[in-house]
Write an enzyme that holds these catalytic residues in place. Sequence first.
Site, PDB file in Angstrom:
ATOM      1  N   LYS A   1       0.739  -1.261   0.090  1.00 16.36           N
ATOM      2  CA  LYS A   1       0.208   0.063   0.176  1.00 16.36           C
ATOM      3  C   LYS A   1       0.895   1.389   0.198  1.00 16.36           C
ATOM      4  CE  LYS A   1      -4.085  -1.709   2.739  1.00 16.36           C
ATOM      5  NZ  LYS A   1      -5.097  -1.579   1.714  1.00 16.36           N
TER       6      LYS A   1
ATOM      7  N   ARG B   1     -10.349 -11.404   1.783  1.00 18.71           N
ATOM      8  CA  ARG B   1     -11.171 -12.426   1.416  1.00 18.71           C
ATOM      9  C   ARG B   1     -10.497 -13.855   1.210  1.00 18.71           C
ATOM     10  NH1 ARG B   1     -11.564  -9.218  -4.282  1.00 18.71           N
ATOM     11  NH2 ARG B   1     -11.222  -7.457  -2.673  1.00 18.71           N
TER      12      ARG B   1
HETATM   13  N1  BES Z   1      -7.984  -3.538   4.373  1.00 21.16           N
HETATM   14  C1  BES Z   1      -8.206  -3.120   3.049  1.00 21.16           C
HETATM   15  C2  BES Z   1      -9.638  -2.434   2.760  1.00 21.16           C
HETATM   16  C3  BES Z   1      -9.855  -1.368   3.553  1.00 21.16           C
HETATM   17  C4  BES Z   1      -9.477   0.040   2.878  1.00 21.16           C
HETATM   18  C5  BES Z   1     -10.087  -1.194   4.750  1.00 21.16           C
HETATM   19  C6  BES Z   1      -9.573   1.166   3.491  1.00 21.16           C
HETATM   20  C7  BES Z   1     -10.522   0.124   5.337  1.00 21.16           C
HETATM   21  C8  BES Z   1     -10.193   1.199   4.730  1.00 21.16           C
HETATM   22  C9  BES Z   1      -8.278  -4.488   1.787  1.00 21.16           C
HETATM   23  O1  BES Z   1      -7.522  -5.451   2.284  1.00 21.16           O
HETATM   24  C10 BES Z   1      -7.782  -4.100   0.753  1.00 21.16           C
HETATM   25  O2  BES Z   1      -6.770  -3.478   0.688  1.00 21.16           O
HETATM   26  N2  BES Z   1      -8.486  -3.955  -0.377  1.00 21.16           N
HETATM   27  C11 BES Z   1      -8.298  -3.586  -1.539  1.00 21.16           C
HETATM   28  C12 BES Z   1      -8.764  -4.647  -2.609  1.00 21.16           C
HETATM   29  C13 BES Z   1      -8.120  -4.301  -3.942  1.00 21.16           C
HETATM   30  C14 BES Z   1      -6.701  -4.649  -4.055  1.00 21.16           C
HETATM   31  C15 BES Z   1      -9.081  -5.421  -4.921  1.00 21.16           C
HETATM   32  C16 BES Z   1      -9.014  -2.314  -1.770  1.00 21.16           C
HETATM   33  O3  BES Z   1      -9.873  -1.918  -1.410  1.00 21.16           O
HETATM   34  O4  BES Z   1      -8.333  -1.405  -2.476  1.00 21.16           O
HETATM   35 ZN    ZN Z   2      -5.432  -5.372   1.859  1.00 18.48          ZN
END
Ligand code: BES
Ligand code: ZN
Length: 520
Positions: free
Chosen positions: A295, A369
Amino acid sequence: MTMFLVRTATRTAVRTNSCRSFCVSHTHLSDRKGLVLGVFEKKEEEEEGTLHLTEAAAGFDKSLSGKLSELLKLSGPALKNGKSRVFYGLHKDFPCVAVVGLGKNNAGVCGTENWDTSKENIRQAVSAGCRLLQDLEVSHVEVDSCGDAQSAAEGTVLGLFQYDQLKSKKKTKVTTQLHGSADVVGWEKGVMYGEGQNLARLLMEAPANHITPTAFAKTIEEKLAPHADRVTIHKRPQAWIEEQQMGAFLSVSKGSEEPPVFLELHYNGSPDSKQPPLLLVGKGITFDSGGISLKPSASMDAMRADMGGAATVCASIVTAASLKLPVNIIGLAPLCENMPSGKATKPGDVVRAKNGKTIQVDNTDAEGRLILADALCYGHVFNPRAIVNVATLTGAMDVALGSAAAGVFTNSDWLWEQLHRASVVTGDRVWRMPLFQHYTKQVTDSQLADLNNVGKYSRSGGACTAAAFLREFVKAPHWAHLDIAGVMSNKDEIPYLRKGMSGRPTRTLVEFAAGLAHNG
Ligand code: BES
Ligand code: ZN
Ligand code: ZN
């Protein structure tokens, strides 16, 4: 009249009064008592200055021969919903009295807002009054039920919470008590609901080097210790997770030095030990760096709360046990970190979930997931009456609904109605989202495996493709997935929660479980 100093505060900005000059010689500063009392708005047809004190406020006013209502009129305009004003030296037992505006009397359930406005107004007003007194370093506060002792207690307990364990300078510890009402049962229920949410807030707010998977499990074990007669806990170690062939969960945990834990809680509250349980499953990523699909560093610290699903699920089970709800609940929390390392899963890797399905991991940041897939497969062995999983799953959920409501993806109209009803009562709302085949097609089209962990049109409908992915691991007829990414934290949207991790929707989960307990 000059002896009564008056202070006005808004919900958000609480200024410090530098000129408090009255003297209460018999009261030590550290053990002053405060009182929070409510006042409703006047009706439209009534003339300016008409006061509608709550029952408790009217009783207090009467004991002072109308001094409170006199001062309220003198001190400024009628108190709007959520606004408060403090009166000093009015009563010998209560050096500080905060009067709070409750909005319209009997506002009730609002069909467009999908919540009970009266309850929300009470939570908001009471929390503002309590916080104002806390800032004045009042150490004991008595609180008006405002006609709904449970909501008043929730506002009190939620409003006073502050995560300052790791700071040298802490906020004043305030003890609280119901004032002028016999509904102690409602008050205590509200205290338990509020404390449940505060437990989730504490776990979510705590830094990831403090709340590791092991520390998370230990905290929950300690919280459940007083209920040992009805609760069984299993802290499943890595070897057990391997035996269970949870390849998707292990593919996430293997990038980290912290060992994973699969936490399993059994609360046996029903007199019928054979009653099929409610199964709650929570995403427990104690830190989500994104893994190799790292990230951006800005705001990455917020990913310490990526165990919000596990926190709210476990906190709701602790609360159900405190309330002694007559229902059986099983809680599952796959707990691990998502970290990049030489051992971490790489984009394009293929892993095998517990049910044998293969998954191409094209983005290691879509890890929630993966861990939930294995937990959902495992959960079916308990033959649950309903499965509810809760997860900070997608940024797309935050884009869709923001912090207004958690998204609910469900294959069951009955389960939707139960969750929705509960959320109207608690004010911690849910909103139904689609589970179309349209989205399923986007995660089942994978070059190398049965499934891909990201939708093939990347960001479009991201919350929906994530839900469609989870559905591939569910056989039960009553399943709901709550995406709580949007409600994970609070800036200033929910006035009775300070800024920080929200612990939402713990109270809705508790209310939902209570509904199942009482209506079969
Ligand atoms: N934990 C994150 C989602 C999240 C984002 C929770 C902001 C709370 C606040 C999750 O694991 C994630 O990173 N999801 C990705 C999925 C994508 C790579 C398909 C996302 O939402 O960008
Ligand atoms: Zn994530
Ligand atoms: Zn995550």
